[in-house]
Design an enzyme around this catalytic site. Structure first.
Site, PDB file in Angstrom:
ATOM      1  N   ARG A   1     -32.511 -59.770  19.012  1.00  0.00           N
ATOM      2  CA  ARG A   1     -32.654 -58.392  18.529  1.00  0.00           C
ATOM      3  C   ARG A   1     -32.510 -58.302  17.006  1.00  0.00           C
ATOM      4  NH1 ARG A   1     -30.308 -54.468  23.290  1.00  0.00           N
ATOM      5  NH2 ARG A   1     -30.231 -56.037  24.923  1.00  0.00           N
TER       6      ARG A   1
ATOM      7  N   ASP B   1     -35.286 -65.870  33.203  1.00  0.00           N
ATOM      8  CA  ASP B   1     -36.597 -65.319  32.840  1.00  0.00           C
ATOM      9  C   ASP B   1     -37.213 -65.872  31.558  1.00  0.00           C
ATOM     10  OD1 ASP B   1     -34.559 -64.014  31.451  1.00  0.00           O
ATOM     11  OD2 ASP B   1     -35.244 -61.981  31.871  1.00  0.00           O
TER      12      ASP B   1
ATOM     13  N   THR C   1     -38.932 -62.374  22.708  1.00  0.00           N
ATOM     14  CA  THR C   1     -38.618 -61.689  23.969  1.00  0.00           C
ATOM     15  C   THR C   1     -38.070 -60.281  23.740  1.00  0.00           C
ATOM     16  OG1 THR C   1     -37.637 -62.018  26.159  1.00  0.00           O
ATOM     17  CG2 THR C   1     -36.268 -62.612  24.242  1.00  0.00           C
TER      18      THR C   1
END
Ligand code: DMJ
Length: 644
Positions: A281, A410, A634
């Site tokens: 992030r 994932d 991501t």
């Protein structure tokens, strides 16, 4: 003293002419004017007639400009008067507020050009989707950006206030100013802002309004209680949203946020942060905005953060710890275990590798490549599928036997493919691991539901198949499509299409039209419903994965159905998660349309990812962050594909 009986009167006598009383009638006025006109000399009459004709000509010439201005002004007025209930119902009121991107569309100094996404420099698309609500053409035309002469474009790159001399642009970066070849005949018209993109901008502005008012500089907005929550204390939402603001053309907000990063983002604070979340992030957000703007401030912050995160790799196995104290320079695993999550240690690579490329300091890339090399060789996989945990002391997988494409695994799969693309498709171990894993998915985890035969990805637990699928898995159609676009097996695209339909159904079959966090698919041919939702799984956190995949699918197929699905999802976010005083909230119960139970939290990825992907999905400008030049991390942050 005032006496109520006393009345004063003023008598007015209206004059009369030729015995006729004044009645303000048109006939009387016409006759009187005619008499006056007759009394004028010939010269006076010609002069007046000339003036009259002159004014009519001027009026006709000025009409189009004036009418356009009147319409734009009344459009803005209408917007200001909107009233909003608690969690706002319906998208009908989501009138696209004319975004600040309209400002620079007025004629500008001729030697300046913006360094901005292509849509900011082009006219609006003339193509409209047949089922889109129509927008007033004149309103649309208010958004028109005059095309600038080609020769002016190389002088100074500027994006509303940020001016970068061409020689200051990092030469290692792809030159976004050069025109890319249009990959398909279908895209003849230059694309621009359409109504759906405007609706995304409006949603962003609404979310930002809440964040700015109640949570400025904090990690997340709590829009219902009008306060904030702190996770790492690093302005998570603000940094996560920087490149979204840039792509959506939110100049003022961007400048304010940039100022905060410059003066208030304290990366030296004594706080434990999660390595993965901070990397994807914050480090990802800073690198992305640096790549988009070329502004050194962001790279300086990124390399400071990179250095502060490095202690995480100081473990016996070189598999990083989950937590780092960025102020003290110490790292540790979670209190209850010495394990790290596999997805976390294998989904920081794009960011650290990019940091090495930009700073020319090898250590970041070396640390994350080491992790990938180690996992490449590691035993304990099942047909390329990895367990969910890895021990930081031994370097071995732990809790063997559970395989999922959802939480904790994932983005391992996503980053295998994306690292391979990022590095120019040279690192064959990454490609081999990815291809093997997709075969493993097909062999072990793919099933079809009953009765509608929806293709889904389940989980394997100690050789037992579970028809459970996290919403997180909906990144997979997009990743498969990306791989197929970059030359991998065509059957990846077929699987991507089937899974995309399933992810859409996870929204469409639910009362609010919003997906729950987890669904269970029905395998029993006697049951009538394909999708079951357990009570504990009914929440929706405003996650991006489905709209992310819709974006990839639209880019690669040009099938407008994907845009329409995304539009439905945006409308349902507006209907069930929008908070009237600003911001959007996660909800507890997607099955309860009469009260979805707001959770009072707006996750940073709603701005960083969900709205960004929606905006890009609705764009018909395929050069706007071209997937041949960039990859998304991501958290939807944008990195160039290396060309050398
Ligand atoms: C984001 O932080 C990232 O997309 C991550 O890969 C998964 N979780 C959230 C969004 O759902």
């Amino acid at each position: 003293m005032y006496s109520p009986q006393r009345r004063d009167f003023i008598s007015v006598t209206l004059g009369s002419q030729a015995g006729r009383t004044y009645d303000n009638s048109k006939t009387w006025r016409r006759q009187s004017c005619w008499r006056k006109w007759k009394q004028l000399s010939r010269l006076q009459r010609s002069l007046i007639a000339f003036l009259f004709v002159f004014m009519v000509v001027c009026g006709v010439a000025a009409y189009p400009n004036l009418s356009e201005r009147w319409q734009v002004e009344s459009y803005h007025d209408g917007e200001l008067k909107q009233a909003e209930p608690a969690v706002e119902p319906g998208v009908a009121k989501v009138l696209p507020k004319a975004p600040p991107v309209t400002q620079p569309q007025k004629p500008r100094r001729s030697n300046l050009n913006k360094r901005g996404p292509p849509f900011l420099q082009k006219r609006l698309s003339k193509k409209e989707n047949a089922d889109e609500p129509k927008i007033n053409k004149e309103e649309n035309e208010a958004e028109v950006i005059p095309n600038e002469k080609e020769e002016e474009k190389d002088n100074v790159i500027s994006w509303r206030g940020m001016k970068i001399e061409p020689e200051q642009v990092n030469p290692a970066l792809p030159d976004t100013r050069k025109k890319e070849p249009v990959p398909n005949e279908a895209v003849k018209e230059p694309a621009g802002l359409n109504e759906r993109q405007m609706a995304v901008i409006e949603a962003f502005q609404h979310a930002w309004k809440g964040y700015k008012q109640y949570a400025w500089g904090h990690d997340e907005l709590k829009p219902i209680s009008k306060t904030y929550s702190e996770w790492f204390g690093l302005g998570l939402t603000l940094v996560d949203a920087l490149d979204t603001m840039w792509i959506l053309g939110q100049q003022e907000e961007f400048e304010e946020a940039k100022k905060w990063v410059l003066t208030d983002l304290n990366l030296g604070k004594n706080v434990d942060v999660n390595l993965f979340e901070t990397t994807i992030r914050i480090l990802g957000g800073l690198l992305s905005i640096y790549n988009l703007t070329g502004d050194q401030v962001f790279l300086d912050k990124a390399s400071e953060l990179g250095n502060r995160l490095m202690p995480a790799f100081d473990t016996p196995s070189k598999i990083p710890y989950s937590d780092v104290n960025i102020g003290r320079g110490t790292a540790h695993p979670p209190r209850w275990t010495s394990d790290s999550t596999v997805a976390e240690v294998t989904s920081i690579q794009l960011e650290f590798r990019e940091l090495s490329r930009l700073t020319k300091e090898e250590k970041y890339q070396a640390a994350v490549n080491e992790v990938m090399k180690h996992i490449h060789k590691l035993g304990g996989k099942m047909d390329g599928l990895v367990p969910m945990f890895i021990n930081t002391n031994s370097g071995q997988f732990s809790h063997l036997g559970v395989y999922t494409l959802g939480a904790r695994a994932d983005s391992y799969y996503e980053y295998l493919l994306k690292q391979w693309i990022q590095g120019g498709k040279k690192e064959s171990d990454l490609l081999d691991d990815y291809l093997q894993a997709i075969e493993g998915v097909k062999k072990n985890l793919i099933r079809k539901s009953e009765p509608k035969k929806l293709t889904f990805v389940g989980e394997m637990s100690h050789n037992q198949f579970s028809p459970k699928m996290d919403h997180l898995v909906c990144f997979l159609p997009g990743t498969l499509a990306l791989g197929a676009h970059h030359g991998l097996n065509a059957d990846h695209m077929e699987l991507a299409k089937e899974l995309m339909e399933t992810c859409y159904q996870m929204y469409a079959q639910i009362e609010t039209g919003l997906s729950p966090e987890i669904v269970h698919f029905n395998l029993n041919p006697h049951n009538t419903k394909d999708i079951e939702v357990k009570p504990a799984d009914r929440h929706n956190l405003l996650r991006p994965e489905t709209v992310e995949s819709l974006f990839y699918m639209y880019r690669f197929t040009r099938d407008k159905t994907y845009q329409d699905w995304g539009w439905q999802i945006l409308q349902n976010f507006n209907k069930y998660t929008r908070v009237k005083t600003g911001g959007y909230t996660s909800i507890n119960n997607v099955r309860k349309s009469e009260n979805p139970e707001p959770r009072d939290k707006m996750e940073s990825f709603f701005l960083g990812e969900t709205l960004k992907y929606l905006f890009l999905l609705f764009s018909d400008d395929f050069n706007l962050i071209s997937l041949d030049k960039y990859i998304f991390n991501t958290e939807a942050h944008i990195f160039p594909i290396w060309t050398t």
